[in-house]
Design an enzyme around this catalytic site. Sequence first.
Site, PDB file in Angstrom:
ATOM      1  N   CYS A 169       0.872  -1.169   0.000  1.00  0.00           N
ATOM      2  CA  CYS A 169       0.000   0.000   0.000  1.00  0.00           C
ATOM      3  C   CYS A 169       0.907   1.215   0.000  1.00  0.00           C
ATOM      4  O   CYS A 169       1.507   1.552   1.021  1.00  0.00           O
ATOM      5  CB  CYS A 169      -0.922   0.013   1.220  1.00  0.00           C
ATOM      6  SG  CYS A 169      -2.028   1.450   1.257  1.00  0.00           S
TER       7      CYS A 169
ATOM      8  N   GLU B 142      -2.951   0.552  -6.540  1.00  0.00           N
ATOM      9  CA  GLU B 142      -1.927  -0.465  -6.758  1.00  0.00           C
ATOM     10  C   GLU B 142      -1.562  -0.462  -8.241  1.00  0.00           C
ATOM     11  O   GLU B 142      -2.378  -0.086  -9.083  1.00  0.00           O
ATOM     12  CB  GLU B 142      -2.415  -1.845  -6.307  1.00  0.00           C
ATOM     13  CG  GLU B 142      -1.330  -2.895  -6.214  1.00  0.00           C
ATOM     14  CD  GLU B 142      -0.133  -2.428  -5.397  1.00  0.00           C
ATOM     15  OE1 GLU B 142       0.828  -1.915  -6.025  1.00  0.00           O
ATOM     16  OE2 GLU B 142      -0.153  -2.552  -4.171  1.00  0.00           O
TER      17      GLU B 142
END
Length: 256
Positions: free
Chosen positions: A2, A111
């Site tokens: 993340c 992502e």
Amino acid sequence: MCGRFALTATPEELIELFGLLEAEDFPARFNIAPTQPIIVIVASDRAEPGSNLPERKALLVRWGFTPGWVKDPRKFPLLINARAETAIGKAAFRAAMRHRRILVPASGFYEWRRPPKGSREPSQAYWVRPKKGGIVAFAGLMETWSSPDGSEVDTAAILTTDANRTVRPIHDRMPVVIQPEDFARWLDCRTQEPRDVTGLMVPAAEDYFEAIPVSDKVNKVANTGPELLDEVEPVAPAARKGSAGDRDDDGQMSLF
């Protein structure tokens, strides 16, 4: 992993979900990056069993975990993530896993699907959000670093685990998600040892998230508008032999 996320919820929504007494007003943020301040939820040190005081409070901390024993943060790696599988035993995170577990509110995270090495195919960014919308709570760890001059900086990292079926085609890691019914258990560092909460540090349910292809505007921290969430036509993935760009160093120094 993340390395970027967003929080577009209102203070009122945070108050309702996390049971806060109050939350300071803040703008929607569409491109939260490492070293920036982030909102985290911690157990209130004022609340006692049977009292009417709120059990949790919101704080602003720096995204980039600094263990208390570090002498010079400028010479220490930027720890934005911690692997859930090894955090209990890691020197950097061991104390925080026992005493300072937190929740990190988000509306979703970004992502990147990386192309194979040597390929001219560009990376594809994805906005990964709960299918049902609303706020997601990432598991996190917090540490207060004290400088020699006595000043203090609250810092945090987000725990990651193996990706579920939705995220796996993009990346092999994802943030640990704590469900509302488990908030109290995760934040309870008085009676819940790290070994007691390992069952919470698992991939989210297969149908919890959806991944939406977005433009590469999110790559630049200076881009902060809502257009970052606009869906685009994704780049067609090339045949892959492995996960390009993966590292065997716990991923702690990688932003993405």
